[in-house]
Design a protein around this motif. Structure first.
Motif, PDB file in Angstrom:
ATOM      1  N   ARG A   1       0.827  -1.214   0.000  1.00  0.00           N
ATOM      2  CA  ARG A   1       0.000   0.000   0.000  1.00  0.00           C
ATOM      3  C   ARG A   1       0.854   1.253   0.000  1.00  0.00           C
ATOM      4  O   ARG A   1       0.514   2.250  -0.666  1.00  0.00           O
ATOM      5  CB  ARG A   1      -0.935  -0.018   1.205  1.00  0.00           C
ATOM      6  N   ILE A   2       1.963   1.230   0.725  1.00  0.00           N
ATOM      7  CA  ILE A   2       2.871   2.390   0.711  1.00  0.00           C
ATOM      8  C   ILE A   2       3.426   2.578  -0.702  1.00  0.00           C
ATOM      9  O   ILE A   2       3.491   3.699  -1.221  1.00  0.00           O
ATOM     10  CB  ILE A   2       4.006   2.200   1.728  1.00  0.00           C
ATOM     11  N   CYS A   3       3.832   1.476  -1.323  1.00  0.00           N
ATOM     12  CA  CYS A   3       4.347   1.553  -2.699  1.00  0.00           C
ATOM     13  C   CYS A   3       3.282   2.068  -3.654  1.00  0.00           C
ATOM     14  O   CYS A   3       3.570   2.872  -4.557  1.00  0.00           O
ATOM     15  CB  CYS A   3       4.819   0.171  -3.163  1.00  0.00           C
ATOM     16  N   LEU A   4       2.050   1.603  -3.485  1.00  0.00           N
ATOM     17  CA  LEU A   4       0.957   2.054  -4.347  1.00  0.00           C
ATOM     18  C   LEU A   4       0.770   3.560  -4.229  1.00  0.00           C
ATOM     19  O   LEU A   4       0.591   4.259  -5.241  1.00  0.00           O
ATOM     20  CB  LEU A   4      -0.329   1.318  -3.964  1.00  0.00           C
ATOM     21  N   ASP A   5       0.835   4.076  -3.012  1.00  0.00           N
ATOM     22  CA  ASP A   5       0.724   5.524  -2.815  1.00  0.00           C
ATOM     23  C   ASP A   5       1.882   6.259  -3.487  1.00  0.00           C
ATOM     24  O   ASP A   5       1.681   7.303  -4.124  1.00  0.00           O
ATOM     25  CB  ASP A   5       0.700   5.858  -1.323  1.00  0.00           C
ATOM     26  N   LEU A   6       3.082   5.719  -3.336  1.00  0.00           N
ATOM     27  CA  LEU A   6       4.254   6.354  -3.955  1.00  0.00           C
ATOM     28  C   LEU A   6       4.164   6.323  -5.475  1.00  0.00           C
ATOM     29  O   LEU A   6       4.515   7.297  -6.149  1.00  0.00           O
ATOM     30  CB  LEU A   6       5.534   5.658  -3.492  1.00  0.00           C
ATOM     31  N   LEU A   7       3.694   5.211  -6.024  1.00  0.00           N
ATOM     32  CA  LEU A   7       3.545   5.113  -7.478  1.00  0.00           C
ATOM     33  C   LEU A   7       2.506   6.111  -7.982  1.00  0.00           C
ATOM     34  O   LEU A   7       2.642   6.665  -9.070  1.00  0.00           O
ATOM     35  CB  LEU A   7       3.132   3.691  -7.872  1.00  0.00           C
ATOM     36  N   GLY A   8       1.476   6.335  -7.172  1.00  0.00           N
ATOM     37  CA  GLY A   8       0.444   7.277  -7.565  1.00  0.00           C
ATOM     38  C   GLY A   8       0.963   8.698  -7.687  1.00  0.00           C
ATOM     39  O   GLY A   8       0.474   9.483  -8.516  1.00  0.00           O
ATOM     40  N   SER A   9       1.953   9.040  -6.865  1.00  0.00           N
ATOM     41  CA  SER A   9       2.518  10.393  -6.916  1.00  0.00           C
ATOM     42  C   SER A   9       3.784  10.460  -7.773  1.00  0.00           C
ATOM     43  O   SER A   9       4.331  11.546  -7.983  1.00  0.00           O
ATOM     44  CB  SER A   9       2.855  10.876  -5.505  1.00  0.00           C
ATOM     45  N   ALA A  10       4.221   9.312  -8.276  1.00  0.00           N
ATOM     46  CA  ALA A  10       5.498   9.276  -9.003  1.00  0.00           C
ATOM     47  C   ALA A  10       5.466  10.101 -10.275  1.00  0.00           C
ATOM     48  O   ALA A  10       6.436  10.785 -10.608  1.00  0.00           O
ATOM     49  CB  ALA A  10       5.864   7.830  -9.329  1.00  0.00           C
ATOM     50  N   ARG A  11       4.358  10.046 -11.009  1.00  0.00           N
ATOM     51  CA  ARG A  11       4.306  10.781 -12.277  1.00  0.00           C
ATOM     52  C   ARG A  11       4.466  12.280 -12.047  1.00  0.00           C
ATOM     53  O   ARG A  11       5.146  12.970 -12.815  1.00  0.00           O
ATOM     54  CB  ARG A  11       3.001  10.472 -13.006  1.00  0.00           C
ATOM     55  N   ALA A  12       3.831  12.781 -10.987  1.00  0.00           N
ATOM     56  CA  ALA A  12       3.968  14.209 -10.684  1.00  0.00           C
ATOM     57  C   ALA A  12       5.402  14.546 -10.316  1.00  0.00           C
ATOM     58  O   ALA A  12       5.960  15.569 -10.736  1.00  0.00           O
ATOM     59  CB  ALA A  12       3.017  14.593  -9.557  1.00  0.00           C
ATOM     60  N   ARG A  13       6.027  13.649  -9.523  1.00  0.00           N
ATOM     61  CA  ARG A  13       7.415  13.881  -9.125  1.00  0.00           C
ATOM     62  C   ARG A  13       8.353  13.776 -10.320  1.00  0.00           C
ATOM     63  O   ARG A  13       9.325  14.517 -10.427  1.00  0.00           O
ATOM     64  CB  ARG A  13       7.823  12.876  -8.042  1.00  0.00           C
ATOM     65  N   ARG A  14       8.058  12.874 -11.239  1.00  0.00           N
ATOM     66  CA  ARG A  14       8.931  12.685 -12.407  1.00  0.00           C
ATOM     67  C   ARG A  14       8.851  13.880 -13.357  1.00  0.00           C
ATOM     68  O   ARG A  14       9.782  14.125 -14.119  1.00  0.00           O
ATOM     69  CB  ARG A  14       8.524  11.399 -13.147  1.00  0.00           C
ATOM     70  N   GLU A  15       7.717  14.596 -13.333  1.00  0.00           N
ATOM     71  CA  GLU A  15       7.603  15.777 -14.184  1.00  0.00           C
ATOM     72  C   GLU A  15       8.628  16.840 -13.784  1.00  0.00           C
ATOM     73  O   GLU A  15       9.033  17.659 -14.602  1.00  0.00           O
ATOM     74  CB  GLU A  15       6.192  16.349 -14.101  1.00  0.00           C
ATOM     75  N   LYS A  16       9.050  16.808 -12.521  1.00  0.00           N
ATOM     76  CA  LYS A  16      10.045  17.761 -12.039  1.00  0.00           C
ATOM     77  C   LYS A  16      11.458  17.210 -12.136  1.00  0.00           C
ATOM     78  O   LYS A  16      12.418  17.935 -11.878  1.00  0.00           O
ATOM     79  CB  LYS A  16       9.737  18.136 -10.584  1.00  0.00           C
ATOM     80  N   TYR A  17      11.574  15.942 -12.489  1.00  0.00           N
ATOM     81  CA  TYR A  17      12.887  15.303 -12.590  1.00  0.00           C
ATOM     82  C   TYR A  17      13.603  15.832 -13.831  1.00  0.00           C
ATOM     83  O   TYR A  17      13.019  15.932 -14.909  1.00  0.00           O
ATOM     84  CB  TYR A  17      12.714  13.791 -12.686  1.00  0.00           C
ATOM     85  N   VAL A  18      14.862  16.165 -13.685  1.00  0.00           N
ATOM     86  CA  VAL A  18      15.624  16.727 -14.806  1.00  0.00           C
ATOM     87  C   VAL A  18      16.095  15.601 -15.722  1.00  0.00           C
ATOM     88  O   VAL A  18      16.846  14.716 -15.298  1.00  0.00           O
ATOM     89  CB  VAL A  18      16.838  17.533 -14.303  1.00  0.00           C
ATOM     90  N   GLY A  19      15.633  15.621 -16.978  1.00  0.00           N
ATOM     91  CA  GLY A  19      16.048  14.621 -17.952  1.00  0.00           C
ATOM     92  C   GLY A  19      15.308  13.302 -17.796  1.00  0.00           C
ATOM     93  O   GLY A  19      14.238  13.214 -17.206  1.00  0.00           O
ATOM     94  N   GLU A  20      15.894  12.237 -18.348  1.00  0.00           N
ATOM     95  CA  GLU A  20      15.293  10.907 -18.329  1.00  0.00           C
ATOM     96  C   GLU A  20      15.353  10.314 -16.915  1.00  0.00           C
ATOM     97  O   GLU A  20      16.305  10.544 -16.170  1.00  0.00           O
ATOM     98  CB  GLU A  20      16.033   9.977 -19.291  1.00  0.00           C
ATOM     99  N   TRP A  21      14.327   9.529 -16.567  1.00  0.00           N
ATOM    100  CA  TRP A  21      14.340   8.773 -15.313  1.00  0.00           C
ATOM    101  C   TRP A  21      14.489   7.297 -15.655  1.00  0.00           C
ATOM    102  O   TRP A  21      13.688   6.736 -16.415  1.00  0.00           O
ATOM    103  CB  TRP A  21      13.061   8.983 -14.518  1.00  0.00           C
TER     104      TRP A  21
END
Length: 314
Positions: free
Chosen positions: A75-95
């Motif tokens: 469940r913790i991972c599921l929550d993190l995955l849910g917010s990952a796309r938003a966090r990746r939008e701020k990631y510089v370059g390829e993830w």
């Protein structure tokens, strides 16, 4: 984790052995779900914090502590995955998922008391880089349902309780994920044959032989680099043998003191680039029909910590 209960008394926790025996399973699960060893370790730590936040009576009422830990970690991972796309939008370059070393590369690290990721993460086909990259295209619920069922063999009734869907819906989620993964996979190569291709690639790269590199690259080859904005790297993927080969040769010409080593990366033949004995890049490959089809170069120093504590010589 300490051998003492985090609740603050000096008594040994009678459930400690049983609870801690689940740690490796939880690390394996969380790494496959998140693609990051650091994040996986944080998830497992948080899972144990929640366990020890309960009273002894609450802990004893749990019939299957291992099942409880898996549910909470998922469940913790599921929550993190849910917010990952938003966090990746701020990631510089390829993830790119965090690369893992092979157990055999860590003998000297263990002798110095260095934690070995390979001791904690089972190196099988479900952690090769191509597989982890495809998982990134799945929805959080698809990824959790697929990994729990197809990799860890959890029943859909248990998965339903984790993702908040019906067992039938979870079966469909896993089926959709399975079709996507199968549709993106290249025909399997033996490790020995792939190692030969990567060895030739290494030699051509060291020799700055653009023509040889082009000959080893598939016409549709794609290369991506992950720097996290912390070191120099292209912000976009590079497509095509000529462009990739020229970029690789330009790198070794600009930094002539680089050392390129053959290493196992996520259970498959890959390369490690060192500068002054320090790992600065880990390169994973996808190989098909004796040609390199994909290159993933991880340069983000935050993702290379496990590689900087192991042996530094070939």
């Amino acid at each position: 984790m300490s051998a003492r209960s985090p609740q603050g008394d000096d008594r040994l926790d009678p459930n400690l052995d049983a609870i801690m025996s689940e740690r490796r399973q939880l690390i394996n699960l969380a790494y496959r779900l998140l693609g990051s060893l650091a994040d996986a370790e944080d998830v497992v730590q948080e899972t144990y914090v929640r366990w020890y936040a309960m009273t002894p009576a609450q802990q004893e009422a749990i019939v299957s502590p291992g099942g409880w830990l898996t549910k909470v970690a998922s469940r913790i991972c599921l929550d993190l995955l849910g917010s990952a796309r938003a966090r990746r939008e701020k990631y510089v370059g390829e993830w790119i998922p965090e690369p893992l070393p092979d157990r055999m590369e860590w003998d000297s690290g263990r002798s110095q008391g260095t934690a070995d990721p390979a001791e904690r993460v089972t190196l099988d086909e479900s952690i090769n880089m191509a597989f982890l990259v495809v998982l990134e295209s799945l929805s959080p619920a698809e990824r959790v349902a697929f990994i729990l069922h197809d990799v860890f063999r959890y029943p859909f009734t248990d998965i339903a309780d984790i993702v908040g869907r019906t067992p039938v819906a979870c079966r469909q989620l896993a089926s959709t994920a399975r079709r996507r993964i199968r549709g993106s996979q290249v025909p399997g190569r033996s490790s020995g044959r792939q190692a030969a291709v990567i060895r030739n690639f290494k030699q051509a790269w060291e020799a700055k032989d653009i023509a040889a590199l082009i000959g080893l690259l598939d016409p549709g080859a794609l290369s991506a680099a992950d720097s996290g904005g912390l070191v120099e790297a292209g912000s976009h993927s590079v497509r095509g043998p000529a462009q990739i080969a020229r970029g690789l040769v330009a790198l070794v010409r600009r930094l002539p003191d680089l050392t390129i080593l053959e290493r196992m990366v996520n259970g498959q033949p890959g390369l490690v680039v060192q500068q002054d004995g320090v790992t600065v890049t880990v390169v994973a490959f996808e190989v098909a029909a004796e040609r390199v089809t994909r290159i993933w170069a991880v340069r983000n120093p935050d993702k290379l910590q496990p590689w900087r504590a192991g042996p530094q010589e070939d």
